[in-house]
Scaffold this active site. Structure first.
Site, PDB file in Angstrom:
ATOM      1  N   ASP A  38       0.770  -0.976   0.207  1.00 34.43           N
ATOM      2  CA  ASP A  38      -0.395  -0.131   0.216  1.00 34.43           C
ATOM      3  C   ASP A  38       0.762   1.277   0.291  1.00 34.43           C
ATOM      4  O   ASP A  38       2.031   1.731  -0.047  1.00 34.43           O
ATOM      5  CB  ASP A  38      -1.044   0.208   1.408  1.00 34.43           C
ATOM      6  N   ASN A  91      -5.578  -5.151  -6.489  1.00 34.98           N
ATOM      7  CA  ASN A  91      -6.621  -4.355  -6.034  1.00 34.98           C
ATOM      8  C   ASN A  91      -6.432  -2.726  -5.294  1.00 34.98           C
ATOM      9  O   ASN A  91      -8.030  -2.363  -5.120  1.00 34.98           O
ATOM     10  CB  ASN A  91      -7.088  -5.184  -5.021  1.00 34.98           C
ATOM     11  N   TYR A 157     -12.876   6.381 -13.697  1.00 34.42           N
ATOM     12  CA  TYR A 157     -13.038   5.034 -12.742  1.00 34.42           C
ATOM     13  C   TYR A 157     -13.660   3.806 -13.797  1.00 34.42           C
ATOM     14  O   TYR A 157     -13.489   2.970 -13.895  1.00 34.42           O
ATOM     15  CB  TYR A 157     -13.979   5.230 -11.566  1.00 34.42           C
ATOM     16  N   LYS A 161     -12.454   0.416 -14.956  1.00 38.18           N
ATOM     17  CA  LYS A 161     -12.270  -0.455 -14.474  1.00 38.18           C
ATOM     18  C   LYS A 161     -13.044  -0.866 -15.304  1.00 38.18           C
ATOM     19  O   LYS A 161     -12.827  -2.819 -15.408  1.00 38.18           O
ATOM     20  CB  LYS A 161     -13.850  -0.764 -13.443  1.00 38.18           C
ATOM     21  N   THR A 192     -16.659   0.630   2.598  1.00 40.13           N
ATOM     22  CA  THR A 192     -15.133   0.438   3.357  1.00 40.13           C
ATOM     23  C   THR A 192     -15.620   2.080   4.348  1.00 40.13           C
ATOM     24  O   THR A 192     -16.347   2.585   4.698  1.00 40.13           O
ATOM     25  CB  THR A 192     -14.195   0.775   2.464  1.00 40.13           C
TER      26      THR A 192
HETATM   27  P1  NAD Z   1      -9.771   2.221  -0.117  1.00 40.60           P
HETATM   28  O1  NAD Z   1      -9.140   3.404   0.133  1.00 40.60           O
HETATM   29  O2  NAD Z   1     -10.067   1.600   1.893  1.00 40.60           O
HETATM   30  O3  NAD Z   1      -8.020   1.024   0.033  1.00 40.60           O
HETATM   31  C1  NAD Z   1      -7.972   1.608  -1.331  1.00 40.60           C
HETATM   32  C2  NAD Z   1      -6.465   1.363  -0.890  1.00 40.60           C
HETATM   33  O4  NAD Z   1      -5.836   1.713  -2.089  1.00 40.60           O
HETATM   34  C3  NAD Z   1      -5.983   2.142   0.513  1.00 40.60           C
HETATM   35  O5  NAD Z   1      -5.120   1.993   1.763  1.00 40.60           O
HETATM   36  C4  NAD Z   1      -5.609   3.301  -0.746  1.00 40.60           C
HETATM   37  O6  NAD Z   1      -3.712   4.029   0.246  1.00 40.60           O
HETATM   38  C5  NAD Z   1      -4.548   2.033  -1.745  1.00 40.60           C
HETATM   39  N1  NAD Z   1      -3.796   3.046  -2.865  1.00 40.60           N
HETATM   40  C6  NAD Z   1      -4.472   3.798  -3.738  1.00 40.60           C
HETATM   41  N2  NAD Z   1      -3.806   4.267  -4.054  1.00 40.60           N
HETATM   42  C7  NAD Z   1      -2.222   3.897  -4.212  1.00 40.60           C
HETATM   43  C8  NAD Z   1      -1.423   3.496  -5.040  1.00 40.60           C
HETATM   44  N3  NAD Z   1      -1.558   4.355  -6.248  1.00 40.60           N
HETATM   45  N4  NAD Z   1      -0.466   2.520  -4.740  1.00 40.60           N
HETATM   46  C9  NAD Z   1      -0.954   1.699  -3.435  1.00 40.60           C
HETATM   47  N5  NAD Z   1      -1.201   1.108  -2.884  1.00 40.60           N
HETATM   48  C10 NAD Z   1      -2.948   2.417  -3.105  1.00 40.60           C
HETATM   49  O7  NAD Z   1     -11.044   1.272  -0.525  1.00 40.60           O
HETATM   50  P2  NAD Z   1     -11.556  -0.155  -1.240  1.00 40.60           P
HETATM   51  O8  NAD Z   1     -12.931   0.058  -1.100  1.00 40.60           O
HETATM   52  O9  NAD Z   1     -10.797  -1.258  -0.040  1.00 40.60           O
HETATM   53  O10 NAD Z   1     -11.097   0.092  -2.344  1.00 40.60           O
HETATM   54  C11 NAD Z   1     -10.188  -1.377  -2.854  1.00 40.60           C
HETATM   55  C12 NAD Z   1     -10.316  -1.482  -4.330  1.00 40.60           C
HETATM   56  O11 NAD Z   1     -12.458  -1.844  -4.535  1.00 40.60           O
HETATM   57  C13 NAD Z   1     -10.121  -0.559  -4.855  1.00 40.60           C
HETATM   58  O12 NAD Z   1      -9.814  -0.898  -6.990  1.00 40.60           O
HETATM   59  C14 NAD Z   1     -11.692   0.102  -5.801  1.00 40.60           C
HETATM   60  O13 NAD Z   1     -11.397   0.455  -6.697  1.00 40.60           O
HETATM   61  C15 NAD Z   1     -12.669  -1.178  -5.440  1.00 40.60           C
HETATM   62  N6  NAD Z   1     -14.594  -0.607  -5.365  1.00 40.60           N
HETATM   63  C16 NAD Z   1     -14.475  -0.247  -4.216  1.00 40.60           C
HETATM   64  C17 NAD Z   1     -15.927  -0.132  -4.153  1.00 40.60           C
HETATM   65  C18 NAD Z   1     -16.391   0.251  -2.889  1.00 40.60           C
HETATM   66  O14 NAD Z   1     -17.926   0.549  -2.947  1.00 40.60           O
HETATM   67  N7  NAD Z   1     -15.852   0.441  -1.836  1.00 40.60           N
HETATM   68  C19 NAD Z   1     -16.643   0.001  -4.951  1.00 40.60           C
HETATM   69  C20 NAD Z   1     -15.975  -0.886  -6.014  1.00 40.60           C
HETATM   70  C21 NAD Z   1     -14.681  -0.991  -6.284  1.00 40.60           C
END
Ligand code: NAD
Length: 257
Positions: A38, A91, A157, A161, A192
């Protein structure tokens, strides 16, 4: 808890928060050595702390998934320390701002594509040779319901995706005969910390969003992580190149009778 991943090496990016954190914890509880990446050092440290007795098997790394040299060095470290890779969960991701296309700042568009899509290409580029040398394994990439839909204001976004879905299918096609299974997950509205904070600021919108979900609730990060870990496990041994939608029914379409 089962020992499904005993002796296996797993990689999880975005492991400092949300879905990635829950996946890192689940892999570790099932016996894997987990390389947790991360940008957020503090988040990573918290993830390791939350693992309790399994903390010793979580190895953390500050990696920007959008920077090729950092991704390459991360995989090289895994190779040097363990000589193998069995399961990669690519992820990490960002949402980016919300603007109509004609107003979307081009540099913001590039950043979202870089962190969400180019990162998945880079990750797989460096993971695949090590997976092959390990005799096979799995990759799971995080897409979104926005890989299927067209959420207004979220062009970067949604494009990123949709791209993750396409990359996943190509990678699955290229590697199926090498005993490497590659799939994606598409989370829906997942509670989250960031989503919870946004909902607190805009409760009317959050209420509307929940009403639009047939299950009438958001998902928990652990429910999404469970799907990713399942796709990484032998329980899904004949699933290749699919995008598993985990969204409480949000994208079913139709209506309740
Ligand atoms: P989150 O923000 O809690 O976690 C994402 C993590 O990625 C964070 O810890 C952040 O520091 C890290 N990150 C961001 N940019 C980075 C980089 N350049 N290098 C390394 N780490 C990096 O969000 P989440 O919801 O757990 O997201 C995880 C995945 O799920 C993402 O790809 C997001 O697009 C996807 N997603 C989330 C949701 C939702 O509703 N939460 C819905 C659909 C998809």
């Amino acid at each position: 808890m089962s020992e499904e991943f005993k002796g296996k090496v797993a990689l999880v990016s975005g492991a400092g928060s949300g879905i990635g954190r829950e996946a890192a914890l689940l892999f570790a509880r099932q016996g894997a050595i987990v390389y947790a990446a991360d940008l957020n050092d503090q988040g990573l440290a918290e993830t390791r702390e939350l693992a309790g007795p399994a903390a010793g098997s979580i190895r953390i790394a500050r990696v920007d998934v959008a920077v090729e040299a950092e991704v390459a060095a991360f995989i090289q470290r895994i190779d040097q320390e363990t000589g193998r890779l069995d399961a990669a969960f690519n992820n990490a991701g960002i949402t980016g701002g919300t603007y109509r296309i004609e107003d979307y700042p081009t540099e913001d568009f590039d950043r979202v594509l870089s962190v969400n899509l180019r990162s998945v290409f880079l990750a797989m580029k460096y993971e695949l040779p090590l997976l092959k040398r390990s005799g096979g394994g799995t990759i799971v990439n995080t897409a979104s319901v926005a890989a299927l839909t067209g959420p207004g204001g979220m062009s970067a976004y949604a494009a990123s995706k949709h791209g993750v879905h396409g990359l996943t299918r190509v990678a699955a096609m290229e590697n199926a005969a090498h005993n490497i299974r590659i799939n994606a997950i598409a989370p829906g509205w997942t509670e989250t910390p960031m989503v919870i904070a946004n909902s607190a600021q805009n409760p009317a919108f959050a209420e509307l969003a929940r009403k639009a979900i047939p299950a009438k609730r958001g998902g928990q990060p652990s429910e999404i992580a469970a799907a990713a870990v399942w796709l990484s496990s032998p329980l899904s041994s004949y699933v290749f190149g699919q995008m598993l939608v985990v969204d409480g029914g949000m994208t079913i379409g139709g209506f309740e009778f």
